[in-house]
Design a protein around this motif. Structure first.
Motif, PDB file in Angstrom:
ATOM      1  N   MET A   1       7.574   8.916   8.765  1.00 50.23           N
ATOM      2  CA  MET A   1       8.073   7.594   8.420  1.00 50.23           C
ATOM      3  C   MET A   1       9.456   7.673   7.792  1.00 50.23           C
ATOM      4  O   MET A   1       9.858   8.683   7.211  1.00 50.23           O
ATOM      5  N   LEU A   2      10.195   6.567   7.938  1.00 51.67           N
ATOM      6  CA  LEU A   2      11.541   6.430   7.374  1.00 51.67           C
ATOM      7  C   LEU A   2      11.686   5.002   6.856  1.00 51.67           C
ATOM      8  O   LEU A   2      11.424   4.052   7.588  1.00 51.67           O
ATOM      9  N   THR A   3      12.110   4.861   5.590  1.00 48.66           N
ATOM     10  CA  THR A   3      12.212   3.543   4.965  1.00 48.66           C
ATOM     11  C   THR A   3      13.563   3.365   4.271  1.00 48.66           C
ATOM     12  O   THR A   3      13.787   3.927   3.192  1.00 48.66           O
ATOM     13  N   PRO A   4      14.491   2.603   4.840  1.00 48.73           N
ATOM     14  CA  PRO A   4      15.668   2.167   4.084  1.00 48.73           C
ATOM     15  C   PRO A   4      15.294   0.967   3.217  1.00 48.73           C
ATOM     16  O   PRO A   4      14.462   0.137   3.602  1.00 48.73           O
ATOM     17  N   MET A   5      15.890   0.871   2.026  1.00 49.12           N
ATOM     18  CA  MET A   5      15.540  -0.213   1.109  1.00 49.12           C
ATOM     19  C   MET A   5      16.741  -0.618   0.261  1.00 49.12           C
ATOM     20  O   MET A   5      17.664   0.182   0.044  1.00 49.12           O
ATOM     21  N   ILE A   6      16.735  -1.860  -0.195  1.00 45.49           N
ATOM     22  CA  ILE A   6      17.790  -2.381  -1.061  1.00 45.49           C
ATOM     23  C   ILE A   6      17.157  -3.146  -2.210  1.00 45.49           C
ATOM     24  O   ILE A   6      16.044  -3.664  -2.096  1.00 45.49           O
ATOM     25  N   LYS A   7      17.870  -3.220  -3.338  1.00 42.89           N
ATOM     26  CA  LYS A   7      17.366  -3.939  -4.500  1.00 42.89           C
ATOM     27  C   LYS A   7      18.524  -4.352  -5.393  1.00 42.89           C
ATOM     28  O   LYS A   7      19.524  -3.636  -5.514  1.00 42.89           O
TER      29      LYS A   7
ATOM     30  N   GLY B   1       9.255  10.701   4.967  1.00 47.30           N
ATOM     31  CA  GLY B   1       8.040  11.463   4.703  1.00 47.30           C
ATOM     32  C   GLY B   1       7.347  11.925   5.969  1.00 47.30           C
ATOM     33  O   GLY B   1       7.570  11.383   7.057  1.00 47.30           O
ATOM     34  N   ALA B   2       6.515  12.945   5.831  1.00 43.11           N
ATOM     35  CA  ALA B   2       5.693  13.466   6.927  1.00 43.11           C
ATOM     36  C   ALA B   2       4.274  13.611   6.406  1.00 43.11           C
ATOM     37  O   ALA B   2       4.057  14.062   5.274  1.00 43.11           O
TER      38      ALA B   2
ATOM     39  N   PRO C   1       0.810  -1.205   0.000  1.00 38.36           N
ATOM     40  CA  PRO C   1       0.000   0.000   0.000  1.00 38.36           C
ATOM     41  C   PRO C   1       0.847   1.260   0.000  1.00 38.36           C
ATOM     42  O   PRO C   1       1.982   1.268   0.445  1.00 38.36           O
ATOM     43  N   ALA C   2       0.276   2.334  -0.497  1.00 34.67           N
ATOM     44  CA  ALA C   2       0.931   3.629  -0.398  1.00 34.67           C
ATOM     45  C   ALA C   2       0.985   4.045   1.061  1.00 34.67           C
ATOM     46  O   ALA C   2       0.187   3.628   1.881  1.00 34.67           O
ATOM     47  N   PHE C   3       1.961   4.885   1.409  1.00 34.98           N
ATOM     48  CA  PHE C   3       2.173   5.251   2.808  1.00 34.98           C
ATOM     49  C   PHE C   3       0.914   5.830   3.448  1.00 34.98           C
ATOM     50  O   PHE C   3       0.577   5.505   4.574  1.00 34.98           O
ATOM     51  N   ALA C   4       0.223   6.678   2.702  1.00 33.82           N
ATOM     52  CA  ALA C   4      -0.947   7.326   3.291  1.00 33.82           C
ATOM     53  C   ALA C   4      -2.012   6.317   3.670  1.00 33.82           C
ATOM     54  O   ALA C   4      -2.755   6.511   4.619  1.00 33.82           O
ATOM     55  N   ASP C   5      -2.088   5.202   2.947  1.00 35.88           N
ATOM     56  CA  ASP C   5      -3.121   4.218   3.218  1.00 35.88           C
ATOM     57  C   ASP C   5      -2.673   3.175   4.228  1.00 35.88           C
ATOM     58  O   ASP C   5      -3.444   2.304   4.605  1.00 35.88           O
TER      59      ASP C   5
END
Length: 310
Positions: A135-141, A161-162, A19-23
């Motif tokens: 929110m804070l999201t670290p990610m790898i790919k 994001g805020a 889901p998108a962050f807002a949802d």
């Protein structure tokens, strides 16, 4: 009203099915109360049906189809903090036509049969009060041809994001997405984005169909809740895939704009089915160290997604 965001995967490269962050946020709390919700886990499979794309410069074509599996889990730490994690694996098959040797003349970039990708992320969300959350999201790919190694293709990124949730339940927010290039290729991108989940009426809303990931920004869609179990939407988003194309320092990138219509059916409390029809346009295929950028013809596409939550 369906509180899940559509996992819109109709794109040249499927974005993470989350889901998108807002949802991700729970239903609005009463004045003076912190929002609360329990742990949840979901597993989804996605298929993008075969479609044909032509490279305008040389009339070469490639058929492509995709299969993807995603897993996500969300655990509240307390009333103010929530942690979630996700992982995904994807295979995209290519069938090339009207091409003699290499994709780029006088290069080592040969037509590939399959692109693979693995990715993971962890999100930490803080509900400051009944309105503000962060929110804070670290990610790898890693995305690469199947004759190369994932260890040579790892990338990393960070999304922050805020969000402000109004008493009506509408949400607006902003953030910044940062990603680096494939290993050995110095490419850094920083992109601002907007988070929106806004009801225009009891049945009509504007929201982000995607999560912000390596595949691109969140996009925008207009959704109509036909009933409690059935939602129709139309939207658009830019999709991009940066992958290891040849050797350890040659990357390729496919970038397109996906415009789509979608249907989401909540079959039960745990099981959701989604179908998508769309159009991929303004596409390009680029290789970083070849000084080559090909335009791609527009093409139609279709996809389905099945998600089980528990």
């Amino acid at each position: 009203m369906n509180t899940k965001a559509s996992a819109i995967l109709l794109s040249a490269v499927v974005g993470v099915s989350l889901p998108a962050f807002a949802d991700d946020m729970p239903a609005p709390a009463s004045s003076g109360e912190q929002p609360s919700f329990g742990p949840s886990t979901s597993i989804s499979i996605t298929g993008v049906l075969p479609s044909t794309t032509e490279i305008k410069a040389n009339a070469a074509k490639f058929d492509r189809e995709k299969f993807r599996v995603d897993f996500s889990t969300q655990i509240p730490l307390n009333q103010s903090w929530v942690i979630s994690a996700s992982a995904g694996y994807e295979e995209e098959n290519f069938d090339w036509k009207n091409i003699k040797n290499n994709v780029v003349p006088n290069s080592t970039i040969r037509p590939w049969d399959k692109l693979k990708s693995v990715e993971a992320s962890v999100t930490l969300m803080h509900f400051y009060d009944q309105n503000w959350s962060f929110m804070l999201t670290p990610m790898i790919k890693a995305a690469y041809q199947d004759n190369y190694k994932a260890s040579d293709a790892w990338r990393y990124g960070l999304v922050a994001g805020a969000m402000y949730r109004y008493e009506s339940g509408n949400t607006l927010g902003f953030g910044l997405m940062y990603t680096n290039g494939v290993k050995g290729v110095n490419e850094v991108k920083a992109m601002p984005y907007v988070i929106v989940d806004w009801k225009l009426s009891d049945k009509l809303s504007v929201r982000n169909p995607f999560k912000n990931t390596f595949s691109g920004p969140a996009g925008i869609e207009l959704a109509y809740d036909y009933s409690n179990n059935l939602t129709f939407s139309v939207g658009s988003a830019m999709r991009r895939n940066l992958f290891l194309a040849a050797g350890k320092d040659t990357k390729g990138e496919i970038e397109e704009i996906a415009t789509f219509i979608a249907t989401e059916w909540n079959i039960s409390k745990s099981f959701t089915a989604r179908g998508y029809l769309g159009y991929l346009s303004n596409g390009t295929l680029e290789f970083d160290n070849q000084n080559v950028k090909y335009d791609l013809d527009a093409t139609a596409a279709a996809a389905f997604n099945l998600e089980y939550s528990f």
